[in-house]
Write a protein that holds these residues in place. Structure first.
Motif, mmCIF file in Angstrom:
data_model
loop_
_atom_site.group_PDB
_atom_site.id
_atom_site.type_symbol
_atom_site.label_atom_id
_atom_site.label_comp_id
_atom_site.label_asym_id
_atom_site.label_seq_id
_atom_site.Cartn_x
_atom_site.Cartn_y
_atom_site.Cartn_z
ATOM 1 N N LEU A 162 26.039 -86.937 18.892
ATOM 2 C CA LEU A 162 26.232 -85.645 18.330
ATOM 3 C C LEU A 162 25.545 -84.569 19.349
ATOM 4 C CD1 LEU A 162 25.728 -86.333 14.464
ATOM 5 C CD2 LEU A 162 27.846 -85.820 15.784
ATOM 6 N N CYS A 163 24.335 -85.131 19.551
ATOM 7 C CA CYS A 163 23.645 -83.982 20.514
ATOM 8 C C CYS A 163 23.829 -83.821 21.727
ATOM 9 C CB CYS A 163 21.907 -84.408 20.157
ATOM 10 S SG CYS A 163 21.451 -84.172 18.579
ATOM 11 N N THR A 164 24.333 -84.927 22.272
ATOM 12 C CA THR A 164 24.947 -85.016 23.707
ATOM 13 C C THR A 164 25.865 -84.382 23.929
ATOM 14 O OG1 THR A 164 23.872 -87.145 24.219
ATOM 15 C CG2 THR A 164 25.586 -86.533 25.798
ATOM 16 N N ALA A 165 27.044 -84.220 22.797
ATOM 17 C CA ALA A 165 28.081 -83.770 22.949
ATOM 18 C C ALA A 165 28.003 -82.181 22.609
ATOM 19 C CB ALA A 165 29.122 -84.221 21.800
ATOM 20 N N ASP A 166 26.992 -81.972 21.752
ATOM 21 C CA ASP A 166 26.587 -80.449 21.175
ATOM 22 C C ASP A 166 25.369 -80.207 21.302
ATOM 23 O OD1 ASP A 166 26.704 -78.172 20.094
ATOM 24 O OD2 ASP A 166 28.039 -78.398 18.529
ATOM 25 N N PRO A 167 24.749 -79.639 22.205
ATOM 26 C CA PRO A 167 23.051 -79.596 22.175
ATOM 27 C C PRO A 167 22.713 -78.599 20.871
ATOM 28 C CG PRO A 167 23.901 -79.537 24.215
ATOM 29 C CD PRO A 167 25.073 -79.543 23.306
ATOM 30 N N GLU A 168 23.676 -77.833 20.712
ATOM 31 C CA GLU A 168 23.363 -76.846 19.500
ATOM 32 C C GLU A 168 22.798 -77.747 18.109
ATOM 33 O OE1 GLU A 168 25.117 -73.316 16.860
ATOM 34 O OE2 GLU A 168 26.351 -73.916 18.612
ATOM 35 N N ILE A 169 23.218 -78.871 17.897
ATOM 36 C CA ILE A 169 22.906 -79.455 16.906
ATOM 37 C C ILE A 169 21.332 -79.994 17.001
ATOM 38 C CG2 ILE A 169 23.213 -81.972 15.949
ATOM 39 C CD1 ILE A 169 26.277 -81.855 16.501
ATOM 40 N N ILE A 170 20.741 -79.974 18.052
ATOM 41 C CA ILE A 170 19.333 -80.424 18.217
ATOM 42 C C ILE A 170 18.590 -79.177 17.371
ATOM 43 C CG2 ILE A 170 17.468 -80.497 19.778
ATOM 44 C CD1 ILE A 170 19.312 -81.873 21.796
ATOM 45 N N ASP A 171 18.856 -77.701 17.726
ATOM 46 C CA ASP A 171 18.145 -76.694 17.076
ATOM 47 C C ASP A 171 18.501 -76.768 15.645
ATOM 48 O OD1 ASP A 171 17.490 -75.677 19.690
ATOM 49 O OD2 ASP A 171 19.523 -74.621 20.014
ATOM 50 N N ILE A 172 19.410 -76.866 15.407
ATOM 51 C CA ILE A 172 19.876 -77.104 13.934
ATOM 52 C C ILE A 172 19.148 -77.927 13.124
ATOM 53 C CG2 ILE A 172 21.584 -77.497 12.031
ATOM 54 C CD1 ILE A 172 23.738 -76.466 13.957
ATOM 55 N N MET A 173 18.922 -79.312 13.666
ATOM 56 C CA MET A 173 18.106 -80.422 13.167
ATOM 57 C C MET A 173 16.677 -80.018 13.272
ATOM 58 S SD MET A 173 20.600 -82.653 12.147
ATOM 59 C CE MET A 173 19.276 -83.890 11.563
ATOM 60 N N ILE A 174 16.165 -79.412 14.227
ATOM 61 C CA ILE A 174 14.811 -79.148 14.182
ATOM 62 C C ILE A 174 14.575 -77.992 13.186
ATOM 63 C CG2 ILE A 174 13.126 -77.696 15.621
ATOM 64 C CD1 ILE A 174 14.425 -79.048 18.379
ATOM 65 N N SER A 175 15.427 -77.092 12.976
ATOM 66 C CA SER A 175 15.164 -75.997 11.895
ATOM 67 C C SER A 175 15.141 -76.685 10.585
ATOM 68 C CB SER A 175 16.228 -74.887 12.095
ATOM 69 O OG SER A 175 17.485 -75.329 11.431
ATOM 70 N N LEU A 176 15.872 -77.836 10.344
ATOM 71 C CA LEU A 176 15.767 -78.494 9.078
ATOM 72 C C LEU A 176 14.711 -79.340 8.869
ATOM 73 C CD1 LEU A 176 19.504 -79.317 9.035
ATOM 74 C CD2 LEU A 176 18.423 -77.740 7.477
ATOM 75 N N GLY A 177 13.643 -79.464 9.979
ATOM 76 C CA GLY A 177 12.644 -80.235 9.757
ATOM 77 C C GLY A 177 12.786 -81.655 10.262
ATOM 78 N N PHE A 178 13.705 -81.830 11.260
ATOM 79 C CA PHE A 178 13.652 -82.987 12.148
ATOM 80 C C PHE A 178 12.964 -82.813 13.734
ATOM 81 C CE2 PHE A 178 17.089 -83.436 9.046
ATOM 82 C CZ PHE A 178 16.656 -84.825 8.572
ATOM 83 N N GLY A 179 11.831 -82.331 13.639
ATOM 84 C CA GLY A 179 11.617 -81.719 15.022
ATOM 85 C C GLY A 179 11.133 -82.906 15.788
ATOM 86 N N HIS A 180 10.785 -84.241 15.270
ATOM 87 C CA HIS A 180 10.680 -85.365 16.164
ATOM 88 C C HIS A 180 11.893 -85.622 17.079
ATOM 89 C CE1 HIS A 180 12.714 -86.737 12.661
ATOM 90 N NE2 HIS A 180 13.192 -87.564 13.308
ATOM 91 N N ILE A 181 12.992 -85.125 16.824
ATOM 92 C CA ILE A 181 14.156 -85.267 17.877
ATOM 93 C C ILE A 181 13.858 -84.706 19.026
ATOM 94 C CG2 ILE A 181 15.641 -86.066 16.076
ATOM 95 C CD1 ILE A 181 17.321 -83.721 16.721
ATOM 96 N N ALA A 182 13.002 -83.717 19.203
ATOM 97 C CA ALA A 182 12.912 -82.930 20.233
ATOM 98 C C ALA A 182 11.767 -83.788 21.076
ATOM 99 C CB ALA A 182 12.260 -81.551 19.893
ATOM 100 N N LYS A 183 10.924 -84.622 20.655
ATOM 101 C CA LYS A 183 9.962 -85.485 21.434
ATOM 102 C C LYS A 183 10.672 -86.303 22.871
ATOM 103 C CE LYS A 183 6.574 -85.758 17.680
ATOM 104 N NZ LYS A 183 5.987 -86.811 16.740
ATOM 105 N N PRO A 184 10.025 -86.163 23.813
ATOM 106 C CA PRO A 184 10.581 -86.950 25.015
ATOM 107 C C PRO A 184 10.900 -88.530 24.317
ATOM 108 C CG PRO A 184 8.891 -85.594 25.518
ATOM 109 C CD PRO A 184 8.989 -85.622 24.074
#
Length: 76
Positions: free
Chosen positions: A15-37
């Motif tokens: 999902l995030c590879t196809a649409d990087p905006e999804i990363i921002d949405i997930m982080i705003s919802l409390g899924f900050g760990h997906i931003a970790k390397p």
């Protein structure tokens, strides 16, 4: 303009590879760990949004609404 969609049965990596905006949405919802390397490349390959919601105890309805608010069609 075509409407964007997000399939909740797909893994986060795809999902995030196809649409990087999804990363921002997930982080705003409390899924900050997906931003970790490395997290998206490892856990993201098997984690779906519903699985992550259950693990983080975030109501799926809240996540669906956040995507709808950003113009996404949610495919469950």
């Amino acid at each position: 303009m075509s409407r964007k969609s997000v399939n909740f049965q797909s893994n986060l990596y795809d999902l995030c590879t196809a649409d990087p905006e999804i990363i921002d949405i997930m982080i705003s919802l409390g899924f900050g760990h997906i931003a970790k390397p490395g997290m998206l490349q490892s856990a993201g390959r098997f984690m779906t949004i519903p699985k992550g919601a259950a693990m983080r105890k975030i109501p799926i309805e809240e996540i669906v609404q956040a995507f709808k608010d950003r113009g996404y069609e949610v495919i469950a």
